[in-house]
Design a protein around this motif. Structure first.
Motif, PDB file in Angstrom:
ATOM      1  N   ASP A  47     -32.459 -38.883  65.418  1.00 36.70           N
ATOM      2  CA  ASP A  47     -31.885 -38.249  64.361  1.00 36.70           C
ATOM      3  C   ASP A  47     -32.307 -38.641  63.174  1.00 36.70           C
ATOM      4  O   ASP A  47     -32.713 -39.603  62.879  1.00 36.70           O
ATOM      5  CB  ASP A  47     -30.271 -38.014  64.582  1.00 36.70           C
ATOM      6  CG  ASP A  47     -29.777 -37.526  65.765  1.00 36.70           C
ATOM      7  OD1 ASP A  47     -30.461 -36.606  66.387  1.00 36.70           O
ATOM      8  OD2 ASP A  47     -28.462 -37.698  66.147  1.00 36.70           O
ATOM      9  N   VAL A  48     -31.959 -37.734  62.067  1.00 36.79           N
ATOM     10  CA  VAL A  48     -32.438 -38.033  60.468  1.00 36.79           C
ATOM     11  C   VAL A  48     -31.190 -38.060  59.912  1.00 36.79           C
ATOM     12  O   VAL A  48     -30.124 -37.186  59.907  1.00 36.79           O
ATOM     13  CB  VAL A  48     -33.300 -36.926  59.836  1.00 36.79           C
ATOM     14  CG1 VAL A  48     -33.352 -37.317  58.438  1.00 36.79           C
ATOM     15  CG2 VAL A  48     -34.647 -37.029  60.506  1.00 36.79           C
ATOM     16  N   ARG A  49     -30.789 -39.209  59.196  1.00 32.45           N
ATOM     17  CA  ARG A  49     -29.846 -39.816  58.604  1.00 32.45           C
ATOM     18  C   ARG A  49     -30.174 -39.323  56.926  1.00 32.45           C
ATOM     19  O   ARG A  49     -30.971 -39.904  56.564  1.00 32.45           O
ATOM     20  CB  ARG A  49     -29.235 -40.976  58.850  1.00 32.45           C
ATOM     21  CG  ARG A  49     -27.983 -41.243  57.817  1.00 32.45           C
ATOM     22  CD  ARG A  49     -27.381 -42.792  58.317  1.00 32.45           C
ATOM     23  NE  ARG A  49     -26.040 -42.909  57.533  1.00 32.45           N
ATOM     24  CZ  ARG A  49     -25.581 -44.115  57.438  1.00 32.45           C
ATOM     25  NH1 ARG A  49     -26.042 -45.194  58.124  1.00 32.45           N
ATOM     26  NH2 ARG A  49     -24.327 -44.294  56.789  1.00 32.45           N
ATOM     27  N   ILE A  50     -29.065 -38.577  56.429  1.00 38.29           N
ATOM     28  CA  ILE A  50     -29.188 -38.445  54.762  1.00 38.29           C
ATOM     29  C   ILE A  50     -28.291 -39.806  54.157  1.00 38.29           C
ATOM     30  O   ILE A  50     -26.974 -39.823  54.371  1.00 38.29           O
ATOM     31  CB  ILE A  50     -28.781 -37.149  54.352  1.00 38.29           C
ATOM     32  CG1 ILE A  50     -29.336 -36.042  55.062  1.00 38.29           C
ATOM     33  CG2 ILE A  50     -28.899 -37.166  52.906  1.00 38.29           C
ATOM     34  CD1 ILE A  50     -30.883 -36.095  54.905  1.00 38.29           C
ATOM     35  N   ALA A  51     -28.803 -40.666  54.058  1.00 34.58           N
ATOM     36  CA  ALA A  51     -27.939 -41.900  53.740  1.00 34.58           C
ATOM     37  C   ALA A  51     -27.157 -41.828  52.309  1.00 34.58           C
ATOM     38  O   ALA A  51     -26.400 -42.609  52.301  1.00 34.58           O
ATOM     39  CB  ALA A  51     -29.084 -43.294  53.671  1.00 34.58           C
ATOM     40  N   GLY A  52     -27.693 -41.050  51.474  1.00 33.65           N
ATOM     41  CA  GLY A  52     -27.031 -41.079  50.104  1.00 33.65           C
ATOM     42  C   GLY A  52     -28.076 -41.113  48.982  1.00 33.65           C
ATOM     43  O   GLY A  52     -29.311 -40.886  49.047  1.00 33.65           O
ATOM     44  N   GLY A  53     -27.478 -41.086  47.589  1.00 27.56           N
ATOM     45  CA  GLY A  53     -25.952 -41.305  47.595  1.00 27.56           C
ATOM     46  C   GLY A  53     -25.491 -39.714  47.520  1.00 27.56           C
ATOM     47  O   GLY A  53     -25.830 -38.976  48.225  1.00 27.56           O
ATOM     48  N   GLY A  54     -24.155 -39.473  46.806  1.00 33.98           N
ATOM     49  CA  GLY A  54     -23.530 -38.383  46.953  1.00 33.98           C
ATOM     50  C   GLY A  54     -24.308 -37.310  46.453  1.00 33.98           C
ATOM     51  O   GLY A  54     -24.283 -36.075  47.046  1.00 33.98           O
ATOM     52  N   ALA A  55     -25.111 -37.229  45.371  1.00 31.44           N
ATOM     53  CA  ALA A  55     -25.822 -36.247  44.651  1.00 31.44           C
ATOM     54  C   ALA A  55     -26.919 -35.680  45.986  1.00 31.44           C
ATOM     55  O   ALA A  55     -27.127 -34.413  45.946  1.00 31.44           O
ATOM     56  CB  ALA A  55     -26.500 -36.530  43.517  1.00 31.44           C
ATOM     57  N   THR A  56     -27.422 -36.565  46.470  1.00 39.18           N
ATOM     58  CA  THR A  56     -28.386 -36.366  47.584  1.00 39.18           C
ATOM     59  C   THR A  56     -27.620 -35.608  48.772  1.00 39.18           C
ATOM     60  O   THR A  56     -28.161 -34.587  49.390  1.00 39.18           O
ATOM     61  CB  THR A  56     -29.336 -37.495  48.003  1.00 39.18           C
ATOM     62  OG1 THR A  56     -30.018 -37.923  46.658  1.00 39.18           O
ATOM     63  CG2 THR A  56     -30.351 -37.259  48.885  1.00 39.18           C
ATOM     64  N   ILE A  57     -26.839 -36.092  49.156  1.00 37.49           N
ATOM     65  CA  ILE A  57     -26.046 -35.598  50.286  1.00 37.49           C
ATOM     66  C   ILE A  57     -25.614 -33.891  50.096  1.00 37.49           C
ATOM     67  O   ILE A  57     -25.765 -33.097  50.595  1.00 37.49           O
ATOM     68  CB  ILE A  57     -24.641 -36.510  50.650  1.00 37.49           C
ATOM     69  CG1 ILE A  57     -25.138 -37.609  51.544  1.00 37.49           C
ATOM     70  CG2 ILE A  57     -23.803 -35.427  51.430  1.00 37.49           C
ATOM     71  CD1 ILE A  57     -24.065 -38.712  51.506  1.00 37.49           C
TER      72      ILE A  57
END
Length: 206
Positions: A137-147
């Motif tokens: 899997d690929v994790r979108i680690a952050g921060g909030g704006a990127t998520i």
């Protein structure tokens, strides 16, 4: 078969995942938000902090999140904060793709983490992360704006929140600015522990 795209964060009861100021990262509120992680055996192992630590469902969830992740994506704000705080052997041990306007050569760290700097948007970063992750899997680690960018673009398959018994009052809200008209959620799991409640949702187009 390609893996899922997901994110996994700790969140306060009033909906915040980080303080507004980078200078307040590692401050008291943030430490309270993340307090469920620090005693875990896997956390200690991954950061080479020595033997010992707690075992149980919290520890299992940390380990499972790490083991499913074949590559990570993060924004420049998170990278800038982490560059100062991560140990020399950064805790990812996989490729990390940083969405940024800054042009920079890949930055290889001991232990298998290489940061790649992507200058042409979130979809290109995700494509590169998928290729690097293979069937993991690929994790979108952050921060909030990127998520939030990935959520609003319809690119998130699943997410998990560790709901922590902490109130922030202000800071970066996880879903501030979400396009709710496009996002439908399906509950997958709810697991309380002695420290936090783990909530997992599948994400579907509305």
């Amino acid at each position: 078969m390609a893996g899922k795209v997901f994110f996994s964060v700790s969140m306060s009861l009033d909906g915040f995942i980080a303080p507004e100021s980078l200078g307040d990262l590692m401050g008291q509120q943030w430490m309270e938000l993340q307090q469920w992680i620090f005693p875990q055996r896997f956390f200690r192992e991954n950061l080479k902090l020595g033997e010992g630590g707690e075992e149980g469902r919290d520890n299992d969830i940390l380990r499972e999140t790490y083991e499913r992740t074949g590559a990570s994506v993060m924004g420049k704000r998170m990278f800038d904060a982490g560059e100062q705080m991560w140990p020399e052997e950064a805790p990812f041990h996989t490729p990390v793709f940083v969405v940024t306007h800054t042009k920079r050569d890949p930055w290889e760290r001991p232990g298998g983490t290489t940061f790649h700097f992507v200058n042409d948007g979130i979809e290109t970063a995700l494509d590169q992360a998928r290729e690097a992750a293979g069937d993991r899997d690929v994790r979108i680690a952050g921060g909030g704006a990127t998520i939030l960018e990935y959520v609003n673009a319809g690119l998130i398959d699943e997410f998990s929140i560790a709901l922590s018994p902490v109130l922030f009052g202000s800071g970066i809200r996880l879903f501030e600015g979400v396009d709710a008209s496009r996002v439908a959620l399906q509950p997958i799991r709810s697991e309380p522990s002695s420290r936090v409640t783990h909530l997992t949702y599948a994400v579907h187009p509305r």
